[in-house]
Design an enzyme around this catalytic site. Structure first.
Site, short mmCIF file in Angstrom:
data_model
loop_
_atom_site.label_atom_id
_atom_site.label_comp_id
_atom_site.label_asym_id
_atom_site.label_seq_id
_atom_site.Cartn_x
_atom_site.Cartn_y
_atom_site.Cartn_z
N ARG A 320 0.43 -1.47 -0.15
CA ARG A 320 -0.18 -0.01 0.02
C ARG A 320 0.70 1.29 -0.03
NH1 ARG A 320 -3.44 1.66 3.18
NH2 ARG A 320 -4.77 1.97 1.89
N CYS A 350 14.52 -3.97 -4.15
CA CYS A 350 15.71 -2.68 -4.69
C CYS A 350 15.33 -2.40 -5.20
CB CYS A 350 16.29 -3.95 -5.43
SG CYS A 350 17.81 -4.79 -4.54
#
Ligand code: LLP
Length: 421
Positions: A320, A350
């Site tokens: 979210r 990453c």
């Protein structure tokens, strides 16, 4: 501290507890990242809707996309809830959890033939149909099976729910529903198709809505249509106003479920539709404040421009913040008696978008456990395996009992279906 709408979460002796269970202790026992839910909070949410609807023909169809874990579905099925599903996979989950297909409404703009066949065979309560093309497809599929499919048309009422553009669904520019001004013609078409049985009307205008008015505006638009459709000789049995009621993440003050329901019932009565069956499809308000995500602090990385608090949960566990820039409260489970520093709480994935909270004042050290609050809805249900990260484990507390309801995923299962060449 305790969040409004989440009395099961409280500090005692400094420790953050859910239904009295120390969250830091649960993190030690089950590892992190870990979702922990309060079963009492879920039951209370379901009961709030049911009590407000007492004495009225109704069906509370929990929108299981918010959290589709089997034990959560089992909890709501035992509370007499039906389910709002959006895929054949969700239907399989309902059945696996002991839910009743005759209390299921099937929503979504892109149902496949196979999903229609599956839902007809299971005997769902209703298909919430979102386009004329879907009416024709469903008619064909039902006739081929020698059945009549119960249908409701999802109407786009063109009201502004005043919520985030990604989760607003009731405006003309959205892909959802049949345009209000085409709906009467679509009902005439549906009524003429021998494989369909018109049952109801529905809308869903968006999510995390914190006002009652957009629901009443949408209801009025639906009732205008009900009257027009019935005047054309097509009876409508139920009215489904969808889900969308918001919860408190920070300082939002959404209406309570019973307040929303009371206003909806008032409006139905005022317009002479009091006896009609009312369906609701709440998701977030059933589970959002019932759960937290626990994560351990791995490293602190102070810098010139930013201080980073690197934790072991990431955007793949809780999407979210990355996806909607959603603000979710982050609290230490065991507070330290030290001055707070401002940290960006980030995960190991990453991507620069991999953050759970920005600029949070926290006194933390590596090894501490943090809780992301209000994470019961659209948390694990939206989790992915990006970076080959197994999905988190889930625990449900229920009074004295602690249930592991989902084991931490194993890396081997992540590539079990892959093949070397
Ligand atoms: N019914 C339909 C047809 C829906 O599309 C939805 C949610 C609901 C009911 C339940 O809405 P709720 O009561 O949960 O607001 N992932 C986003 C929310 C997406 C909502 C999608 N539809 C988030 O994390 O905020």
């Amino acid at each position: 501290m305790s969040l409004p709408g989440a009395p099961w979460l409280a500090r005692a002796g400094g420790e953050l507890r859910l239904e009295g269970h120390s969250l830091a202790a649960l993190a030690r026992e089950f590892g992190t990242p870990l979702y922990v839910y309060s079963r009492q909070a879920m039951r209370a949410a379901a009961r709030a809707y049911h009590q407000a609807l007492q004495g009225r023909p109704h069906l509370v169809c929990y929108a299981m996309k918010a959290n589709s874990s089997l034990a959560v579905l089992q909890t709501f099925a035992a509370e007499g809830c039906g389910f709002d599903i959006v895929s054949g996979g969700e239907l399989q989950r309902v059945l696996a959890a002991g839910g009743d297909a005759s209390r299921v409404v099937f929503s979504g703009v892109g149902k496949t033939r196979a999903e229609m066949e599956q839902a007809l065979a299971a005997g769902v309560h209703c298909f919430n149909v979102e386009s004329e093309g879907e009416l024709d497809r469903l008619n064909e599929v039902a006739l081929a099976l020698g059945r009549r499919a119960p249908v409701s048309l999802r109407v786009n009422p063109d009201v502004d729910a005043g919520t985030h553009p990604y989760i607003s669904t009731g405006l003309k520019g959205n892909k959802f529903g049949i345009a209000h001004d085409r709906a009467l013609a679509a009902y005439r078409h549906a009524a003429a198709l021998p494989g369909l049985q018109v049952q109801g009307i529905d809308s869903h205008i968006g999510s995390q809505i914190t006002q009652i008015e957009p629901f009443i505006d949408a209801l009025d638009r639906l009732l205008d249509l009900v009257e027009a459709v019935e005047a054309a000789g097509i009876p409508i049995h139920h009215v489904d106003i969808g889900g969308g009621l918001g919860i408190t993440y920070t300082d939002e003050q959404p209406p309570r479920a019973d307040e929303l329901v009371a206003r909806v019932l008032q409006r139905l009565d005022a317009r002479g539709h009091g006896g009609r069956q009312l369906l609701l499809e709440p998701g977030r308000s059933m589970v959002g404040n019932a759960g937290v995500l626990l994560t351990e602090v791995l490293y602190l990385k102070p810098g010139e421009a930013k201080n980073f608090c690197i934790v072991d949960a990431a955007m793949n566990d809780l999407m979210r913040p990355a996806m909607y820039e959603a603000w979710m409260a982050i609290e230490p489970c065991t507070p330290r008696d030290a001055a707070a520093t401002t940290w960006d709480v980030v995960g190991p994935v990453c991507e620069s978008g991999d953050w759970l909270g920005r600029e949070r004042a926290l006194a933390v050290a590596p090894g501490d456990v943090l809780a992301v609050l209000s994470a019961g809805a659209y948390g694990l249900a939206m989790a992915s395996n990006y970076n080959t990260r197994p999905r988190a484990a889930e625990v449900m507390v229920d009074g004295d009992a602690v249930h592991l309801i989902r084991q931490r995923e194993k890396v081997a299962t992540l590539f079990a279906d892959e093949r070397l060449i």
